[in-house]
Design a protein around this motif. Structure first.
Motif, PDB file in Angstrom:
ATOM      1  N   LEU A  69       0.837  -1.207   0.000  1.00 31.85           N
ATOM      2  CA  LEU A  69       0.000   0.000   0.000  1.00 31.85           C
ATOM      3  C   LEU A  69       0.863   1.245   0.000  1.00 31.85           C
ATOM      4  N   PHE A  70       1.970   1.204   0.759  1.00 29.90           N
ATOM      5  CA  PHE A  70       2.888   2.344   0.830  1.00 29.90           C
ATOM      6  C   PHE A  70       3.491   2.649  -0.539  1.00 29.90           C
ATOM      7  N   GLU A  71       3.949   1.597  -1.240  1.00 28.47           N
ATOM      8  CA  GLU A  71       4.551   1.794  -2.559  1.00 28.47           C
ATOM      9  C   GLU A  71       3.514   2.276  -3.571  1.00 28.47           C
ATOM     10  N   LYS A  72       2.289   1.746  -3.482  1.00 21.79           N
ATOM     11  CA  LYS A  72       1.232   2.195  -4.384  1.00 21.79           C
ATOM     12  C   LYS A  72       0.897   3.662  -4.151  1.00 21.79           C
ATOM     13  N   ALA A  73       0.830   4.054  -2.885  1.00 23.49           N
ATOM     14  CA  ALA A  73       0.553   5.454  -2.553  1.00 23.49           C
ATOM     15  C   ALA A  73       1.680   6.356  -3.028  1.00 23.49           C
ATOM     16  N   TYR A  74       2.913   5.883  -2.865  1.00 20.07           N
ATOM     17  CA  TYR A  74       4.075   6.656  -3.305  1.00 20.07           C
ATOM     18  C   TYR A  74       3.998   6.944  -4.801  1.00 20.07           C
ATOM     19  N   HIS A  75       3.694   5.933  -5.591  1.00 21.09           N
ATOM     20  CA  HIS A  75       3.670   6.105  -7.041  1.00 21.09           C
ATOM     21  C   HIS A  75       2.446   6.902  -7.503  1.00 21.09           C
ATOM     22  N   PHE A  76       1.358   6.842  -6.754  1.00 15.60           N
ATOM     23  CA  PHE A  76       0.198   7.686  -7.070  1.00 15.60           C
ATOM     24  C   PHE A  76       0.552   9.159  -6.893  1.00 15.60           C
ATOM     25  N   VAL A  77       1.168   9.465  -5.754  1.00 20.28           N
ATOM     26  CA  VAL A  77       1.587  10.843  -5.488  1.00 20.28           C
ATOM     27  C   VAL A  77       2.661  11.272  -6.479  1.00 20.28           C
ATOM     28  N   LYS A  78       3.547  10.331  -6.819  1.00 19.96           N
ATOM     29  CA  LYS A  78       4.614  10.619  -7.777  1.00 19.96           C
ATOM     30  C   LYS A  78       4.040  11.074  -9.117  1.00 19.96           C
ATOM     31  N   GLY A  79       2.932  10.457  -9.539  1.00 23.69           N
ATOM     32  CA  GLY A  79       2.295  10.838 -10.788  1.00 23.69           C
ATOM     33  C   GLY A  79       1.814  12.282 -10.770  1.00 23.69           C
ATOM     34  N   ILE A  80       1.247  12.694  -9.641  1.00 22.41           N
ATOM     35  CA  ILE A  80       0.809  14.084  -9.491  1.00 22.41           C
ATOM     36  C   ILE A  80       2.018  15.013  -9.505  1.00 22.41           C
ATOM     37  N   ALA A  81       3.061  14.615  -8.791  1.00 25.44           N
ATOM     38  CA  ALA A  81       4.267  15.446  -8.698  1.00 25.44           C
ATOM     39  C   ALA A  81       4.927  15.623 -10.067  1.00 25.44           C
ATOM     40  N   LEU A  82       4.903  14.579 -10.890  1.00 23.72           N
ATOM     41  CA  LEU A  82       5.512  14.673 -12.224  1.00 23.72           C
ATOM     42  C   LEU A  82       4.824  15.739 -13.071  1.00 23.72           C
ATOM     43  N   LYS A  83       3.511  15.801 -12.996  1.00 20.24           N
ATOM     44  CA  LYS A  83       2.765  16.831 -13.734  1.00 20.24           C
ATOM     45  C   LYS A  83       3.124  18.227 -13.218  1.00 20.24           C
ATOM     46  N   ASN A  84       3.248  18.346 -11.899  1.00 20.18           N
ATOM     47  CA  ASN A  84       3.606  19.644 -11.312  1.00 20.18           C
ATOM     48  C   ASN A  84       5.013  20.072 -11.724  1.00 20.18           C
ATOM     49  N   LYS A  85       5.935  19.113 -11.773  1.00 22.38           N
ATOM     50  CA  LYS A  85       7.311  19.416 -12.186  1.00 22.38           C
ATOM     51  C   LYS A  85       7.352  19.876 -13.641  1.00 22.38           C
ATOM     52  N   LEU A  86       6.599  19.199 -14.488  1.00 23.47           N
ATOM     53  CA  LEU A  86       6.551  19.571 -15.902  1.00 23.47           C
ATOM     54  C   LEU A  86       5.975  20.977 -16.068  1.00 23.47           C
ATOM     55  N   ASN A  87       4.905  21.264 -15.343  1.00 19.79           N
ATOM     56  CA  ASN A  87       4.305  22.599 -15.406  1.00 19.79           C
ATOM     57  C   ASN A  87       5.296  23.664 -14.950  1.00 19.79           C
ATOM     58  N   LEU A  88       6.101  23.323 -13.961  1.00 21.88           N
ATOM     59  CA  LEU A  88       7.075  24.278 -13.440  1.00 21.88           C
ATOM     60  C   LEU A  88       8.133  24.610 -14.490  1.00 21.88           C
ATOM     61  N   ILE A  89       8.728  23.598 -15.104  1.00 17.87           N
ATOM     62  CA  ILE A  89       9.786  23.889 -16.085  1.00 17.87           C
ATOM     63  C   ILE A  89       9.222  24.609 -17.311  1.00 17.87           C
TER      64      ILE A  89
END
Length: 282
Positions: free
Chosen positions: A63-83
């Protein structure tokens, strides 16, 4: 690193791998902490051999790893928007510490020309299967050849800090953007968990930065700090690991409460669990 003139700050244990004890010393001039002793490069690799180091895998077993990768997906979009917001046109981007290549994969799909650096053969192998190109190190790259350089939770791992910052300056175009994300030892969750705070992550975290430290280190090399952004998810992730180190189990409810409290307090003093620093070459 000479720590003879530094003040002792905290004794911290490597909770995830070796169980060895390390010291943190305070550099008053830079307002940052230094891990001592720092392992030599020939033995450093063994300290990364931890199940907690999930950024080097794509596993979704728990569950921890699944939650990590779910949040990671959101973070990737935010990082792309930032650059994309920092650079008017899509050019070349270098990601140092690219891990399994997910950020560069997202950037590549968005029209960026991408290249990565990653010391872990395991993580690099996963990224190569995704079509990510790599070089062995910054010295293989030409002067002023990148529009954007990113280091997502990587600068704290770099053994030779001064050399790394000089290399970043050398590689960036005159109008280039540098994005650095690092933990913040002045956050509420760091103060709450103390020696159990997971983001100390000794000894693979050599350095522990404050806002003043980042600004001073890069300003010395002619790079100006443009903005500081919070990484609000980090307080929850770090609190989960800290609970595990402190109590032997991941207390999701307690970790969520501490992470939330950390973010609420940071609204007033802007000391989040981690920060993103956006710097411009000048």
């Amino acid at each position: 690193m000479d720590i003879s003139n530094k003040k002792h700050f905290l004794t911290v244990k490597d909770h995830s791998v070796s169980k060895e004890v390390f010291e943190l010393y305070y550099d008053e001039a830079l307002d940052m902490l230094i891990t001592h002793p720092q392992p030599s490069l020939d033995v450093l690799g063994k300290y990364y051999e931890s199940e907690d180091y999930i950024s080097h895998t794509d596993n979704k077993r728990s569950l921890f790893e699944k939650a990590y990768h779910f949040v990671k997906g959101i973070a990737l979009k935010n990082k792309l928007n930032l650059i994309n917001s920092m650079q008017k046109s899509k050019g070349r981007i270098l990601d140092i510490g690219a891990g399994t290549g997910d950020f560069l994969n997202v950037a590549k799909d968005n029209g960026w020309k991408t290249i990565g650096i990653e010391p872990s053969d395991r993580a690099k192998g996963i990224a190569i299967k995704k079509g990510i190109d790599f070089v062995n190190g910054t010295t293989d790259l030409e002067d002023h050849s990148f529009d954007v350089i990113t280091m997502w939770h990587v600068l704290e791992h770099v053994p030779d800090l001064d050399f790394q910052i000089k290399e970043l300056k050398r590689l960036l175009k005159p109008s280039g953007t540098l994005i650095v994300a690092v933990p913040n030892y002045k956050s509420f969750d760091a103060q709450h968990y103390g020696t159990f705070w997971a983001a100390y992550d000794v000894p693979i975290h050599f350095w522990h930065f404050s806002k003043k430290a980042i600004q001073g280190l890069f300003q010395k090399e002619g790079m100006e700090l443009e903005k500081i952004l919070p990484m609000k998810f980090d307080s929850f992730y770090v609190s989960l690991l800290s609970e595990k180190y402190k109590t032997g189990k991941m207390n999701f409810v307690k970790a969520f409460f501490i992470g939330l409290q950390s973010n609420l307090k940071a609204k007033r003093n802007f000391e989040y669990s981690s920060h993103i620093y956006v710097l411009k070459n000048s």
